[in-house]
Write a protein that holds these residues in place. Structure first.
Motif, PDB file in Angstrom:
ATOM      1  N   ARG A  92      32.435 -18.480   1.500  1.00 16.19           N
ATOM      2  CA  ARG A  92      33.899 -18.501   1.379  1.00 16.19           C
ATOM      3  C   ARG A  92      34.202 -19.584   0.360  1.00 16.19           C
ATOM      4  O   ARG A  92      33.689 -20.701   0.461  1.00 16.19           O
ATOM      5  CB  ARG A  92      34.556 -18.800   2.722  1.00 16.19           C
ATOM      6  N   HIS A  93      35.023 -19.259  -0.630  1.00 16.07           N
ATOM      7  CA  HIS A  93      35.295 -20.188  -1.726  1.00 16.07           C
ATOM      8  C   HIS A  93      36.666 -19.880  -2.313  1.00 16.07           C
ATOM      9  O   HIS A  93      37.209 -18.789  -2.107  1.00 16.07           O
ATOM     10  CB  HIS A  93      34.204 -20.068  -2.794  1.00 16.07           C
ATOM     11  N   PRO A  94      37.233 -20.824  -3.060  1.00 13.12           N
ATOM     12  CA  PRO A  94      38.543 -20.576  -3.676  1.00 13.12           C
ATOM     13  C   PRO A  94      38.418 -19.604  -4.846  1.00 13.12           C
ATOM     14  O   PRO A  94      37.397 -19.570  -5.534  1.00 13.12           O
ATOM     15  CB  PRO A  94      38.983 -21.958  -4.154  1.00 13.12           C
ATOM     16  N   VAL A  95      39.451 -18.809  -5.042  1.00 17.33           N
ATOM     17  CA  VAL A  95      39.550 -17.931  -6.213  1.00 17.33           C
ATOM     18  C   VAL A  95      40.941 -18.117  -6.818  1.00 17.33           C
ATOM     19  O   VAL A  95      41.900 -18.419  -6.112  1.00 17.33           O
ATOM     20  CB  VAL A  95      39.326 -16.440  -5.863  1.00 17.33           C
ATOM     21  N   ASN A  96      41.031 -17.946  -8.098  1.00 14.90           N
ATOM     22  CA  ASN A  96      42.303 -18.097  -8.804  1.00 14.90           C
ATOM     23  C   ASN A  96      42.898 -16.714  -9.022  1.00 14.90           C
ATOM     24  O   ASN A  96      42.326 -15.890  -9.713  1.00 14.90           O
ATOM     25  CB  ASN A  96      42.064 -18.805 -10.139  1.00 14.90           C
ATOM     26  N   VAL A 107      41.566 -17.818  -0.833  1.00 13.88           N
ATOM     27  CA  VAL A 107      40.183 -17.932  -0.383  1.00 13.88           C
ATOM     28  C   VAL A 107      39.531 -16.568  -0.534  1.00 13.88           C
ATOM     29  O   VAL A 107      40.043 -15.564  -0.056  1.00 13.88           O
ATOM     30  CB  VAL A 107      40.097 -18.415   1.080  1.00 13.88           C
ATOM     31  N   GLY A 108      38.408 -16.539  -1.240  1.00 10.67           N
ATOM     32  CA  GLY A 108      37.660 -15.308  -1.444  1.00 10.67           C
ATOM     33  C   GLY A 108      36.297 -15.421  -0.809  1.00 10.67           C
ATOM     34  O   GLY A 108      35.922 -16.453  -0.256  1.00 10.67           O
ATOM     35  N   SER A 109      35.549 -14.353  -0.891  1.00 12.24           N
ATOM     36  CA  SER A 109      34.194 -14.386  -0.346  1.00 12.24           C
ATOM     37  C   SER A 109      33.241 -13.723  -1.320  1.00 12.24           C
ATOM     38  O   SER A 109      33.631 -12.868  -2.126  1.00 12.24           O
ATOM     39  CB  SER A 109      34.132 -13.712   1.020  1.00 12.24           C
ATOM     40  N   SER A 110      32.001 -14.144  -1.255  1.00 15.82           N
ATOM     41  CA  SER A 110      30.924 -13.571  -2.062  1.00 15.82           C
ATOM     42  C   SER A 110      29.725 -13.402  -1.145  1.00 15.82           C
ATOM     43  O   SER A 110      29.473 -14.242  -0.285  1.00 15.82           O
ATOM     44  CB  SER A 110      30.546 -14.491  -3.217  1.00 15.82           C
ATOM     45  N   ALA A 111      28.992 -12.324  -1.338  1.00 16.12           N
ATOM     46  CA  ALA A 111      27.788 -12.078  -0.545  1.00 16.12           C
ATOM     47  C   ALA A 111      26.639 -11.813  -1.509  1.00 16.12           C
ATOM     48  O   ALA A 111      26.818 -11.255  -2.587  1.00 16.12           O
ATOM     49  CB  ALA A 111      28.001 -10.891   0.382  1.00 16.12           C
ATOM     50  N   GLY A 112      25.465 -12.241  -1.114  1.00 16.17           N
ATOM     51  CA  GLY A 112      24.273 -12.023  -1.922  1.00 16.17           C
ATOM     52  C   GLY A 112      23.068 -12.622  -1.241  1.00 16.17           C
ATOM     53  O   GLY A 112      23.140 -13.077  -0.095  1.00 16.17           O
ATOM     54  N   THR A 113      21.973 -12.644  -1.955  1.00 14.52           N
ATOM     55  CA  THR A 113      20.736 -13.228  -1.444  1.00 14.52           C
ATOM     56  C   THR A 113      20.653 -14.671  -1.898  1.00 14.52           C
ATOM     57  O   THR A 113      20.805 -14.956  -3.091  1.00 14.52           O
ATOM     58  CB  THR A 113      19.524 -12.450  -1.970  1.00 14.52           C
ATOM     59  N   TYR A 152      24.313 -16.220  -9.675  1.00 14.50           N
ATOM     60  CA  TYR A 152      25.608 -16.912  -9.711  1.00 14.50           C
ATOM     61  C   TYR A 152      25.439 -18.280  -9.066  1.00 14.50           C
ATOM     62  O   TYR A 152      24.911 -18.380  -7.954  1.00 14.50           O
ATOM     63  CB  TYR A 152      26.678 -16.122  -8.951  1.00 14.50           C
ATOM     64  N   PHE A 153      25.918 -19.312  -9.763  1.00 12.83           N
ATOM     65  CA  PHE A 153      25.858 -20.681  -9.240  1.00 12.83           C
ATOM     66  C   PHE A 153      27.192 -21.055  -8.610  1.00 12.83           C
ATOM     67  O   PHE A 153      28.250 -20.812  -9.197  1.00 12.83           O
ATOM     68  CB  PHE A 153      25.529 -21.663 -10.369  1.00 12.83           C
ATOM     69  N   TYR A 154      27.140 -21.629  -7.422  1.00 12.41           N
ATOM     70  CA  TYR A 154      28.324 -22.132  -6.727  1.00 12.41           C
ATOM     71  C   TYR A 154      28.067 -23.596  -6.376  1.00 12.41           C
ATOM     72  O   TYR A 154      27.176 -23.905  -5.571  1.00 12.41           O
ATOM     73  CB  TYR A 154      28.571 -21.356  -5.428  1.00 12.41           C
ATOM     74  N   PRO A 155      28.822 -24.533  -6.975  1.00 13.53           N
ATOM     75  CA  PRO A 155      28.646 -25.941  -6.611  1.00 13.53           C
ATOM     76  C   PRO A 155      29.141 -26.178  -5.178  1.00 13.53           C
ATOM     77  O   PRO A 155      30.039 -25.476  -4.695  1.00 13.53           O
ATOM     78  CB  PRO A 155      29.507 -26.691  -7.624  1.00 13.53           C
ATOM     79  N   TRP A 156      28.534 -27.139  -4.502  1.00 14.14           N
ATOM     80  CA  TRP A 156      28.935 -27.442  -3.116  1.00 14.14           C
ATOM     81  C   TRP A 156      30.426 -27.724  -3.016  1.00 14.14           C
ATOM     82  O   TRP A 156      31.065 -27.372  -2.028  1.00 14.14           O
ATOM     83  CB  TRP A 156      28.136 -28.625  -2.566  1.00 14.14           C
ATOM     84  N   SER A 157      30.999 -28.348  -4.039  1.00 10.95           N
ATOM     85  CA  SER A 157      32.420 -28.709  -3.981  1.00 10.95           C
ATOM     86  C   SER A 157      33.330 -27.480  -3.945  1.00 10.95           C
ATOM     87  O   SER A 157      34.504 -27.600  -3.609  1.00 10.95           O
ATOM     88  CB  SER A 157      32.789 -29.594  -5.174  1.00 10.95           C
ATOM     89  N   SER A 158      32.795 -26.299  -4.257  1.00 10.44           N
ATOM     90  CA  SER A 158      33.628 -25.097  -4.248  1.00 10.44           C
ATOM     91  C   SER A 158      33.361 -24.201  -3.038  1.00 10.44           C
ATOM     92  O   SER A 158      33.951 -23.129  -2.932  1.00 10.44           O
ATOM     93  CB  SER A 158      33.401 -24.292  -5.532  1.00 10.44           C
ATOM     94  N   ILE A 159      32.485 -24.620  -2.150  1.00 12.24           N
ATOM     95  CA  ILE A 159      32.139 -23.776  -0.998  1.00 12.24           C
ATOM     96  C   ILE A 159      32.826 -24.310   0.250  1.00 12.24           C
ATOM     97  O   ILE A 159      32.644 -25.458   0.634  1.00 12.24           O
ATOM     98  CB  ILE A 159      30.619 -23.735  -0.781  1.00 12.24           C
ATOM     99  N   PHE A 160      33.655 -23.446   0.869  1.00 10.49           N
ATOM    100  CA  PHE A 160      34.297 -23.819   2.128  1.00 10.49           C
ATOM    101  C   PHE A 160      33.371 -23.562   3.315  1.00 10.49           C
ATOM    102  O   PHE A 160      33.374 -24.302   4.285  1.00 10.49           O
ATOM    103  CB  PHE A 160      35.576 -23.009   2.354  1.00 10.49           C
ATOM    104  N   PHE A 161      32.601 -22.471   3.241  1.00 12.64           N
ATOM    105  CA  PHE A 161      31.815 -22.033   4.386  1.00 12.64           C
ATOM    106  C   PHE A 161      30.675 -21.149   3.887  1.00 12.64           C
ATOM    107  O   PHE A 161      30.858 -20.380   2.953  1.00 12.64           O
ATOM    108  CB  PHE A 161      32.728 -21.224   5.328  1.00 12.64           C
TER     109      PHE A 161
END
Length: 60
Positions: A8-12, A19-25, A43-52
Motif C-alpha cells: 500500500r503506497h501513495p499515488v498521485n 492510497v494505491g496498491s501494487s502486487a508482485g513478487t 519496480y523499486f519502492y523506497p521504504w518512505s513510500s510504503i504504508f503497508f
C-alpha cells in the motif's frame, strides 16, 4: 524473498493523493526499500513510500 506480496503506497491522482496498491513478487529488500517483480519488470519502492506490506494470499 520470492513470495507474492502486496504494498500500500501513495499515488498521485491529478494533483491529489490517494492510497494505491501494487502486487508482485518480492525480489529484494534492503536498507533503502524493496524491489517488486511485476510482469517481468522490476519496480523499486523506497521504504518512505510504503504504508503497508503483506503476503499476497492469492499468489499462493
Amino acid at each position: 524473498m520470492g513470495r507474492g506480496v502486496k504494498l500500500r503506497h501513495p499515488v498521485n491522482l491529478n494533483s491529489s493523493f490517494a492510497v494505491g496498491s501494487s502486487a508482485g513478487t518480492l525480489e529484494e529488500a534492503g536498507e533503502r526499500g524493496v524491489v517488486l517483480l511485476k510482469r517481468d519488470q522490476r519496480y523499486f519502492y523506497p521504504w518512505s513510500s510504503i504504508f503497508f506490506i503483506s503476503l499476497d494470499e492469492r499468489a499462493g
